[in-house]
Design a protein around this motif. Structure first.
Motif, PDB file in Angstrom:
ATOM      1  N   MET A  82       0.852  -1.178   0.000  1.00 56.35           N
ATOM      2  CA  MET A  82       0.000   0.000   0.000  1.00 56.35           C
ATOM      3  C   MET A  82       0.892   1.233   0.000  1.00 56.35           C
ATOM      4  O   MET A  82       1.765   1.383   0.829  1.00 56.35           O
ATOM      5  CB  MET A  82      -0.886  -0.040   1.248  1.00 56.35           C
ATOM      6  CG  MET A  82      -1.721   1.194   1.422  1.00 56.35           C
ATOM      7  SD  MET A  82      -2.935   1.011   2.735  1.00 56.35           S
ATOM      8  CE  MET A  82      -2.090   1.792   4.070  1.00 56.35           C
TER       9      MET A  82
ATOM     10  N   ASN B  28       1.976   5.113   0.532  1.00 54.62           N
ATOM     11  CA  ASN B  28       1.707   6.012   1.655  1.00 54.62           C
ATOM     12  C   ASN B  28       0.827   7.172   1.192  1.00 54.62           C
ATOM     13  O   ASN B  28       1.291   8.104   0.553  1.00 54.62           O
ATOM     14  CB  ASN B  28       3.012   6.531   2.241  1.00 54.62           C
ATOM     15  CG  ASN B  28       2.787   7.430   3.431  1.00 54.62           C
ATOM     16  OD1 ASN B  28       1.680   7.524   3.945  1.00 54.62           O
ATOM     17  ND2 ASN B  28       3.830   8.075   3.861  1.00 54.62           N
TER      18      ASN B  28
ATOM     19  N   LYS C 228     -11.061   2.262  10.857  1.00 54.80           N
ATOM     20  CA  LYS C 228      -9.607   2.403  10.734  1.00 54.80           C
ATOM     21  C   LYS C 228      -9.293   3.185   9.462  1.00 54.80           C
ATOM     22  O   LYS C 228      -9.981   3.043   8.451  1.00 54.80           O
ATOM     23  CB  LYS C 228      -8.954   1.038  10.688  1.00 54.80           C
ATOM     24  CG  LYS C 228      -9.234   0.202  11.923  1.00 54.80           C
ATOM     25  CD  LYS C 228      -8.019  -0.529  12.377  1.00 54.80           C
ATOM     26  CE  LYS C 228      -8.257  -1.379  13.589  1.00 54.80           C
ATOM     27  NZ  LYS C 228      -8.555  -0.693  14.785  1.00 54.80           N
TER      28      LYS C 228
ATOM     29  N   SER D 122      -7.196   2.690   7.203  1.00 53.85           N
ATOM     30  CA  SER D 122      -7.005   1.809   6.051  1.00 53.85           C
ATOM     31  C   SER D 122      -8.329   1.493   5.351  1.00 53.85           C
ATOM     32  O   SER D 122      -8.359   1.264   4.145  1.00 53.85           O
ATOM     33  CB  SER D 122      -6.303   0.515   6.465  1.00 53.85           C
ATOM     34  OG  SER D 122      -7.077  -0.176   7.434  1.00 53.85           O
ATOM     35  N   LYS D 123      -9.427   1.518   6.080  1.00 55.66           N
ATOM     36  CA  LYS D 123     -10.746   1.268   5.492  1.00 55.66           C
ATOM     37  C   LYS D 123     -11.264   2.476   4.708  1.00 55.66           C
ATOM     38  O   LYS D 123     -12.250   2.375   3.989  1.00 55.66           O
ATOM     39  CB  LYS D 123     -11.761   0.900   6.581  1.00 55.66           C
ATOM     40  CG  LYS D 123     -11.425  -0.375   7.313  1.00 55.66           C
ATOM     41  CD  LYS D 123     -11.599  -1.565   6.422  1.00 55.66           C
ATOM     42  CE  LYS D 123     -11.343  -2.840   7.222  1.00 55.66           C
ATOM     43  NZ  LYS D 123     -11.281  -4.004   6.381  1.00 55.66           N
TER      44      LYS D 123
ATOM     45  N   GLN E  46      -9.206   4.125   2.628  1.00 50.94           N
ATOM     46  CA  GLN E  46      -8.257   4.293   1.525  1.00 50.94           C
ATOM     47  C   GLN E  46      -8.919   4.470   0.167  1.00 50.94           C
ATOM     48  O   GLN E  46      -8.564   5.378  -0.585  1.00 50.94           O
ATOM     49  CB  GLN E  46      -7.279   3.125   1.469  1.00 50.94           C
ATOM     50  CG  GLN E  46      -6.254   3.299   0.368  1.00 50.94           C
ATOM     51  CD  GLN E  46      -5.200   2.210   0.381  1.00 50.94           C
ATOM     52  OE1 GLN E  46      -5.043   1.507   1.360  1.00 50.94           O
ATOM     53  NE2 GLN E  46      -4.481   2.088  -0.709  1.00 50.94           N
TER      54      GLN E  46
END
Length: 116
Positions: free
Chosen positions: A1, A3, A100, A102-103, A105
């Motif tokens: 992933m 940044n 979170k 990341s969810k 993204q």
């Protein structure tokens, strides 16, 4: 992933500590910033402690709440409620405190100007 969490790619993360939720943020602004840096590795901008609900809510949170309501309607449920705002100031989405980063993204990438 890759940044995504840095401003040069078009994303700015802002933190607004609040002590309206079971007094989770009792310290002064310096203590809160240091705690977040040491315990969570926070490197994004942290602002002074604010109210996000009620008559003393700052104008930014009044705007965010009006644009995108959550489980409790306009009211902020808990610390770590997140809002995704586009470059024009439009609220794209509101996320639960438990979501979170990341969810988020896919939603974030869809707003970045250079998505390659």
């Amino acid at each position: 992933m890759r940044n995504l969490f840095n401003q040069p790619q078009g994303l700015e993360i802002l933190g607004f500590p609040c002590n309206q939720f079971k007094h989770q943020e009792p310290g002064d602004n310096n203590e809160i910033q240091e705690f977040c840096r040491l315990n969570y590795g926070v490197t994004f901008k942290m602002f002074a402690k604010v109210d996000v609900n009620g008559d003393d809510a700052i104008p930014l949170y009044r705007y965010l709440q009006k644009q995108e309501s959550g489980v409790l309607g306009d009211k902020i449920k808990w610390n770590f409620t997140k809002f995704l705002v586009d470059i024009d100031g439009n609220v794209v989405k509101r996320y639960a405190p438990t979501t979170k980063p990341s969810k988020m993204q896919e939603d974030i990438v869809s707003l970045l100007p250079n998505r390659t």
